[in-house]
Design a protein around this motif. Sequence first.
Motif, PDB file in Angstrom:
ATOM      1  N   PRO A  56       0.826  -1.210   0.000  1.00 55.47           N
ATOM      2  CA  PRO A  56       0.000   0.000   0.000  1.00 55.47           C
ATOM      3  C   PRO A  56       0.864   1.265   0.000  1.00 55.47           C
ATOM      4  CG  PRO A  56      -0.788  -1.579   1.635  1.00 55.47           C
ATOM      5  CD  PRO A  56       0.533  -2.080   1.151  1.00 55.47           C
ATOM      6  N   GLU A  57       0.332   2.336  -0.590  1.00 54.44           N
ATOM      7  CA  GLU A  57       0.964   3.653  -0.630  1.00 54.44           C
ATOM      8  C   GLU A  57       2.290   3.657  -1.391  1.00 54.44           C
ATOM      9  OE1 GLU A  57       0.828   5.857   3.088  1.00 54.44           O
ATOM     10  OE2 GLU A  57      -0.707   4.489   3.842  1.00 54.44           O
ATOM     11  N   ARG A  58       2.418   2.794  -2.371  1.00 52.94           N
ATOM     12  CA  ARG A  58       3.606   2.763  -3.223  1.00 52.94           C
ATOM     13  C   ARG A  58       3.271   3.397  -4.573  1.00 52.94           C
ATOM     14  NH1 ARG A  58       7.929  -0.701  -3.982  1.00 52.94           N
ATOM     15  NH2 ARG A  58       8.069  -0.595  -1.701  1.00 52.94           N
ATOM     16  N   THR A  59       4.064   4.374  -5.006  1.00 52.10           N
ATOM     17  CA  THR A  59       3.864   4.981  -6.318  1.00 52.10           C
ATOM     18  C   THR A  59       4.453   4.061  -7.378  1.00 52.10           C
ATOM     19  OG1 THR A  59       3.881   7.234  -5.449  1.00 52.10           O
ATOM     20  CG2 THR A  59       4.345   6.971  -7.785  1.00 52.10           C
ATOM     21  N   ILE A  60       3.617   3.698  -8.352  1.00 52.44           N
ATOM     22  CA  ILE A  60       4.033   2.783  -9.415  1.00 52.44           C
ATOM     23  C   ILE A  60       4.484   3.554 -10.643  1.00 52.44           C
ATOM     24  CG2 ILE A  60       3.297   0.882 -10.895  1.00 52.44           C
ATOM     25  CD1 ILE A  60       1.161   0.217  -8.817  1.00 52.44           C
ATOM     26  N   PHE A  61       3.685   4.537 -11.041  1.00 51.54           N
ATOM     27  CA  PHE A  61       4.016   5.390 -12.188  1.00 51.54           C
ATOM     28  C   PHE A  61       4.006   6.848 -11.737  1.00 51.54           C
ATOM     29  CE2 PHE A  61       1.523   2.042 -14.791  1.00 51.54           C
ATOM     30  CZ  PHE A  61       2.651   1.239 -14.899  1.00 51.54           C
ATOM     31  N   TRP A  62       4.926   7.638 -12.276  1.00 53.34           N
ATOM     32  CA  TRP A  62       5.000   9.054 -11.965  1.00 53.34           C
ATOM     33  C   TRP A  62       4.635   9.895 -13.182  1.00 53.34           C
ATOM     34  CZ3 TRP A  62       8.162   5.515  -9.738  1.00 53.34           C
ATOM     35  CH2 TRP A  62       8.363   5.582  -8.363  1.00 53.34           C
ATOM     36  N   GLN A  63       3.862  10.919 -12.967  1.00 52.20           N
ATOM     37  CA  GLN A  63       3.533  11.859 -14.033  1.00 52.20           C
ATOM     38  C   GLN A  63       4.820  12.463 -14.608  1.00 52.20           C
ATOM     39  OE1 GLN A  63       0.721  14.854 -12.811  1.00 52.20           O
ATOM     40  NE2 GLN A  63       1.148  16.192 -14.548  1.00 52.20           N
ATOM     41  N   GLY A  64       4.935  12.448 -15.925  1.00 45.76           N
ATOM     42  CA  GLY A  64       6.097  13.032 -16.582  1.00 45.76           C
ATOM     43  C   GLY A  64       7.208  12.054 -16.897  1.00 45.76           C
ATOM     44  N   GLN A  65       7.144  10.823 -16.358  1.00 45.59           N
ATOM     45  CA  GLN A  65       8.194   9.854 -16.646  1.00 45.59           C
ATOM     46  C   GLN A  65       7.883   9.118 -17.956  1.00 45.59           C
ATOM     47  OE1 GLN A  65       6.638   5.872 -14.205  1.00 45.59           O
ATOM     48  NE2 GLN A  65       8.671   6.657 -13.804  1.00 45.59           N
ATOM     49  N   LEU A  79      -1.371  -4.423 -15.594  1.00 43.25           N
ATOM     50  CA  LEU A  79      -2.656  -5.102 -15.607  1.00 43.25           C
ATOM     51  C   LEU A  79      -2.883  -5.618 -14.194  1.00 43.25           C
ATOM     52  CD1 LEU A  79      -3.793  -7.765 -18.247  1.00 43.25           C
ATOM     53  CD2 LEU A  79      -4.675  -7.597 -15.926  1.00 43.25           C
ATOM     54  N   THR A  80      -3.780  -4.985 -13.456  1.00 41.00           N
ATOM     55  CA  THR A  80      -3.991  -5.364 -12.056  1.00 41.00           C
ATOM     56  C   THR A  80      -4.809  -6.643 -11.952  1.00 41.00           C
ATOM     57  OG1 THR A  80      -5.995  -4.012 -11.887  1.00 41.00           O
ATOM     58  CG2 THR A  80      -3.923  -2.958 -11.305  1.00 41.00           C
ATOM     59  N   ARG A  81      -4.465  -7.465 -10.966  1.00 38.58           N
ATOM     60  CA  ARG A  81      -5.235  -8.686 -10.700  1.00 38.58           C
ATOM     61  C   ARG A  81      -5.918  -8.628  -9.335  1.00 38.58           C
ATOM     62  NH1 ARG A  81      -7.536 -11.356 -13.431  1.00 38.58           N
ATOM     63  NH2 ARG A  81      -6.982 -13.486 -12.950  1.00 38.58           N
ATOM     64  N   SER A  82      -5.359  -7.839  -8.420  1.00 40.76           N
ATOM     65  CA  SER A  82      -5.995  -7.638  -7.120  1.00 40.76           C
ATOM     66  C   SER A  82      -5.565  -6.284  -6.578  1.00 40.76           C
ATOM     67  CB  SER A  82      -5.596  -8.744  -6.131  1.00 40.76           C
ATOM     68  OG  SER A  82      -4.227  -8.643  -5.793  1.00 40.76           O
ATOM     69  N   GLY A  83      -6.373  -5.745  -5.651  1.00 34.02           N
ATOM     70  CA  GLY A  83      -6.037  -4.469  -5.034  1.00 34.02           C
ATOM     71  C   GLY A  83      -6.616  -3.278  -5.775  1.00 34.02           C
ATOM     72  N   SER A  84      -6.251  -2.087  -5.320  1.00 30.10           N
ATOM     73  CA  SER A  84      -6.763  -0.864  -5.923  1.00 30.10           C
ATOM     74  C   SER A  84      -5.694   0.221  -5.923  1.00 30.10           C
ATOM     75  CB  SER A  84      -8.003  -0.367  -5.172  1.00 30.10           C
ATOM     76  OG  SER A  84      -7.721  -0.173  -3.800  1.00 30.10           O
ATOM     77  N   VAL A  85      -5.819   1.135  -6.881  1.00 27.59           N
ATOM     78  CA  VAL A  85      -4.880   2.244  -7.018  1.00 27.59           C
ATOM     79  C   VAL A  85      -5.657   3.547  -7.148  1.00 27.59           C
ATOM     80  CG1 VAL A  85      -3.172   0.795  -8.176  1.00 27.59           C
ATOM     81  CG2 VAL A  85      -4.756   2.176  -9.550  1.00 27.59           C
ATOM     82  N   LYS A  86      -4.988   4.646  -6.821  1.00 26.58           N
ATOM     83  CA  LYS A  86      -5.566   5.957  -7.102  1.00 26.58           C
ATOM     84  C   LYS A  86      -4.718   6.630  -8.181  1.00 26.58           C
ATOM     85  CE  LYS A  86      -3.050   8.390  -3.397  1.00 26.58           C
ATOM     86  NZ  LYS A  86      -3.187   9.209  -2.168  1.00 26.58           N
ATOM     87  N   ILE A  87      -5.382   7.393  -9.031  1.00 27.11           N
ATOM     88  CA  ILE A  87      -4.718   8.075 -10.133  1.00 27.11           C
ATOM     89  C   ILE A  87      -4.822   9.568  -9.886  1.00 27.11           C
ATOM     90  CG2 ILE A  87      -4.703   8.449 -12.624  1.00 27.11           C
ATOM     91  CD1 ILE A  87      -5.851   5.641 -12.941  1.00 27.11           C
ATOM     92  N   THR A  88      -3.688  10.241  -9.824  1.00 27.58           N
ATOM     93  CA  THR A  88      -3.645  11.668  -9.515  1.00 27.58           C
ATOM     94  C   THR A  88      -2.896  12.425 -10.601  1.00 27.58           C
ATOM     95  OG1 THR A  88      -1.606  11.426  -8.208  1.00 27.58           O
ATOM     96  CG2 THR A  88      -3.696  11.226  -7.027  1.00 27.58           C
ATOM     97  N   GLN A  89      -3.079  13.733 -10.596  1.00 26.40           N
ATOM     98  CA  GLN A  89      -2.412  14.584 -11.572  1.00 26.40           C
ATOM     99  C   GLN A  89      -2.054  15.897 -10.900  1.00 26.40           C
ATOM    100  OE1 GLN A  89      -4.572  16.310 -15.148  1.00 26.40           O
ATOM    101  NE2 GLN A  89      -3.362  14.732 -16.165  1.00 26.40           N
ATOM    102  N   THR A 100      -0.624   2.989  -5.169  1.00 24.58           N
ATOM    103  CA  THR A 100      -1.466   1.929  -4.607  1.00 24.58           C
ATOM    104  C   THR A 100      -2.230   2.427  -3.384  1.00 24.58           C
ATOM    105  OG1 THR A 100       0.348   1.114  -3.225  1.00 24.58           O
ATOM    106  CG2 THR A 100       0.109   0.134  -5.401  1.00 24.58           C
ATOM    107  N   MET A 101      -3.476   2.004  -3.274  1.00 19.90           N
ATOM    108  CA  MET A 101      -4.294   2.277  -2.095  1.00 19.90           C
ATOM    109  C   MET A 101      -4.260   1.092  -1.140  1.00 19.90           C
ATOM    110  SD  MET A 101      -7.540   3.968  -4.113  1.00 19.90           S
ATOM    111  CE  MET A 101      -8.582   4.055  -2.658  1.00 19.90           C
ATOM    112  N   THR A 102      -4.116  -0.094  -1.710  1.00 17.27           N
ATOM    113  CA  THR A 102      -4.001  -1.335  -0.942  1.00 17.27           C
ATOM    114  C   THR A 102      -2.825  -2.114  -1.539  1.00 17.27           C
ATOM    115  OG1 THR A 102      -5.417  -2.591  -2.444  1.00 17.27           O
ATOM    116  CG2 THR A 102      -6.503  -1.400  -0.651  1.00 17.27           C
TER     117      THR A 102
END
Length: 230
Positions: A32-41, A48-58, A94-96
């Motif tokens: 949880p709380e891990r950034t996977i992708f960064w804006q601008g990179q 392709l997620t199989r479990s869990g949830s993410v938040k998308i921010t800008q 990641t949220m979870t």
Amino acid sequence: MTDDTPFNVLQLLTEQQREDLYAAGTWVSFPPERTIFWQGQPSHSALLTRSGSVKITQTAPDGEEVMLIARGADELIGDEGALLGEVRSETVTTMTEVTGYDIKAEDLVRFVEENSLWPVMYRAVVRRRRESDQRAVTARLDVRYLLARWLLDLGTEVGMPTEHGLEIGSLTQRDLAGRIGASRDAVAKELGRLREENVVTTGRRKIILRDVAALRKIATVQSSIPSLNV
């Protein structure tokens, strides 16, 4: 003519195509709380997620980070930049705990070409962009209505059933305020009211929806206002 292309193109794939897409990726997991992708990179891959949830921010022009949406399991995330060879337009965190397949951009492009999926992929991207524009329409609504509707949508999309209600993990008041276009003070005030009414429970970076029926009642507004679907 109405475009009925799903936001999630995985819904259009056959079982064999899904298996082929899984095989093209590498199994990954994130806490949880891990950034996977960064804006601008650079967009070297998609997830392709199989479990869990993410938040998308800008990050807005004024430097404020705005939460756009939440995504759950069986979603293809980061595909737009990977397919078009563009830098990432959003940050994904990641949220979870999240598991899934990391798919290299070149492998995703190859899969789309071999299965003639360019038209539907493009339409799905356009529909996702239009989704963000709904914020301008809903900005005239009361913060209490907006917050209730957003919490309901989050509960439907990424809520985890517990003995106390639907739990939404790793969200801050800043996330909620940015998504509905309200101040953090206004969101904190409304969350406090919802807690007093025993509609929600809040903890460190989590919210539990205790009374979904009460939230639905709060969120009942004129039918002409579009849904905040996530």
